[in-house]
Design a protein around this motif. Structure first.
Motif: not given
Lengths: 332, 274
Positions: B68-77, B151-155, B203-212
């Protein structure tokens, strides 16, 4: 009972990781199937360290394929100690100066506080009467073990079968290759790792015999109790070291040399050895070995050094591209 | 021109399309629904009590927290990055613009494990920046920063990919109008641009979250798998599976699946609003 044990261990882990003053801390980087073993050992060592020094110690665990783990340490995973199941992976660290060159002499029994050997797990009642390596070459026997190309476990199986054939009367490299080729020809599926091979045998019901470390065969038999698998230890097998070493460079940097060294020494103590034997590993302590003698059938153990002339030769002659292993694979 | 032929060609029986539709459903059931159902079936194979015990395991809880922490950092960035890049590409002409578009797509075409290895070879102990990082006692690999970076790279492409086409299609007339009416940069963005792209952005953020949340390969290389510290949920699932704790692994997998399903539902809801 195991679940309760796990809970106690998890609780100990949690309590152990709560911040406290004068904390000692080590990271034990280990092979992938040793989690339960170290969950049992670590609380005992924590008590021992407290008694000896009055200090608490946190022990972090990392588990993965031991070659992958060695690679990670080379790239900076801050392991204080390694407890591996492949000597060659410790050698890699030694070659890069992270572990002392003479790590094998640093501790008794070639720095292997416990050991195991490739052994068999057969179906209930052993319907095919599998007792020794020679049975695996029979036409009606299908053996399951992981691919020796990708799995250290599978490599040991290959080497043990080869060593068995080579040390028979009139055994030559040719007869050994033929023998191993016969076993390979009957393997229905080569999985990439030990756990996958276990699944193939136990859950998909493929094959007559699973070959893996003796310590594993007993653990699997317990895990799949209803299926009534039986562990069979062959009369001859190959010594499989479980080498341990202090990652000197990291330990010095982390100021953990003392506790790291003590941890590894402690693995040879009767207390730790007892836990190791309970987890089906063969032990070096004489009293403990005698106590559990009934569980571990006598076996003639060959070593890589005496049969193959060391791991370097195994690598060059057998495992390297185009080596004997490749030939056996092709000829199946 | 071929749409008619596809639905129902003259002189062809109705059996063929029905057969094909049935086949599509059957394949979906076999390849998608069955494995999903199997996860829950296995997770609850030993009952609720064992399921809850597996989930409440401190190591599993930690893995859930870390993921969760990783997603919380990665998605907003990624959202910020995605908007900035989409804005730059859609609204400005500059040398290297096409190249930038290609570069952003790279994470889609590169296997995550290669991304992980690249980061390892760059930031690792033997890597280019490794000695410098070690000298300054900065831990990147085998710690949270490494996991976040990979994770940032991948998403990275997810948000841009959704927002950019929309921005290009909408053109900049409305923004120009706002500027002529005296709006400042930030006002243009918050009053005009953002409302226009909000569904694509979400929509993009949701996909990004799923991937992260689900990323395994890249993270596996840089995590170091330290239990209770750097094990994300997908890694924890693999470890439990390797421990022969199949029920536990499936229990942990079920939490990941639930997250994925929630994301899917949100995604479907968003799609219908676009």
């Amino acid at each position: 009972m195991t679940i309760r044990k796990l809970h106690v261990a998890a609780l100990a882990l949690m309590l152990g990781s709560s911040p406290a003053l004068a904390q000692d801390k080590i990271l034990n980087v280990s092979y992938d199937i040793a989690r339960e073993l170290f969950e049992a050992l670590n609380p005992e060592f924590q008590a021992h360290w407290k008694e000896k020094t009055g200090r608490d110690v946190t022990i972090d665990q990392s588990h993965g394929g031991s070659s992958k783990q060695a690679r990670a340490i080379l790239e900076g995973l801050p392991a204080d100690i390694v407890t591996f199941n492949q000597e060659t992976d410790v050698d890699v660290l030694a070659q890069n100066g992270l572990v002392a060159e003479n790590w094998r002499e640093a501790l008794p029994n070639g720095a292997s506080p416990y050991y195991s050997l490739p052994a068999f797990l057969v179906r209930k009642g052993n319907p095919k009467g599998i007792k020794d390596w020679s049975d695996l070459a029979r036409d009606d026997v299908q053996a399951v073990f992981p691919n020796p190309k990708t799995s250290g476990n599978g490599r040991y199986t290959y080497l043990a079968a080869y060593a068995y054939a080579l040390t028979q009367e009139g055994g030559t490299p040719e007869t050994a290759q033929e023998f191993v080729g016969k076993i390979f020809a009957n393997v229905p599926v080569f999985d990439t790792g030990g756990r996958a091979a276990t699944q193939t045998f136990a859950e998909r019901n493929i094959g007559d015999v699973l070959i893996t470390f003796e310590a594993e065969t007993k653990g699997i038999a317990k895990q799949y109790e209803v299926q009534g698998f039986e562990a069979v230890t062959p009369a001859t097998s190959l010594f499989a070291a479980f080498p341990v070493a202090v990652v000197a460079e990291n330990a010095e940097k982390n100021g953990s040399t003392e506790v790291s060294t003590e941890y590894l020494n402690w693995l040879y103590s009767p207390e730790a050895q007892d836990t190791l034997a309970e987890n089906h590993y063969r032990t070096t302590d004489e009293a403990v070995t005698a106590k559990y003698a009934a569980e571990f059938p006598e076996v003639k153990l060959l070593t890589v050094d005496e049969v193959f002339g060391g791991w370097q030769k195994v690598q060059d002659e057998h495992l390297a591209e185009g080596g004997i292993l490749d030939k056996v694979f092709v000829n199946q | 021109m071929s749409t008619v032929a596809l639905t129902h060609a003259p002189g062809q029986s109705r059996a063929v399309p029905r057969l094909l539709i049935g086949l599509a459903f059957a394949l979906t059931a076999i390849f998608v629904v069955a494995p999903l159902a199997f996860i829950f079936w296995r997770a609850f194979a030993e009952g609720w009590a064992v399921y809850l015990k597996n989930i409440a395991d401190p190591l599993v809880l930690h893995a859930i927290w870390l993921t969760t922490l990783v997603a919380v950092i990665v998605v907003p960035v990624n959202i910020a990055f995605g908007i900035a890049v989409a804005w730059a590409i859609a609204r400005f002409r500059f040398p290297g613009r096409k190249l930038l578009m290609v570069l952003i797509e790279i994470p889609f075409s590169i296997s995550p494990i290669i991304a992980g290895i690249c980061y390892l070879l760059l930031y690792g102990r033997q890597g280019l920046l490794g000695p410098w990082l070690a000298a300054h006692d900065l831990k990147v690999m085998f710690a949270l920063p490494g996991i976040v970076l990979v994770t940032m790279f991948v998403t990275a492409p997810f948000v841009v990919r959704e927002v950019l086409p929309l921005m290009q299609a909408q053109g900049s007339e409305q923004e120009q109008a706002a500027v002529t009416l005296g709006a400042r940069g930030w006002q243009v963005f918050s009053r005009v641009t953002l409302p226009n792209i909000r569904w694509a952005l979400l929509y993009g953020a949701v996909l990004c979250t799923a991937r992260a949340v689900g990323e395994f390969g890249g993270v596996s290389v840089v995590s170091g798998s330290i239990r209770g510290q750097t094990n994300t949920l997908p890694l924890q699932i693999e470890l439990m599976f390797n421990d022969l704790n199949t029920t536990g692994a499936f229990a942990a997998a079920s939490t990941l699946t639930v997250i994925a399903l929630v994301v899917l539902v949100v995604k479907a809801a968003l799609e219908s609003r676009r």
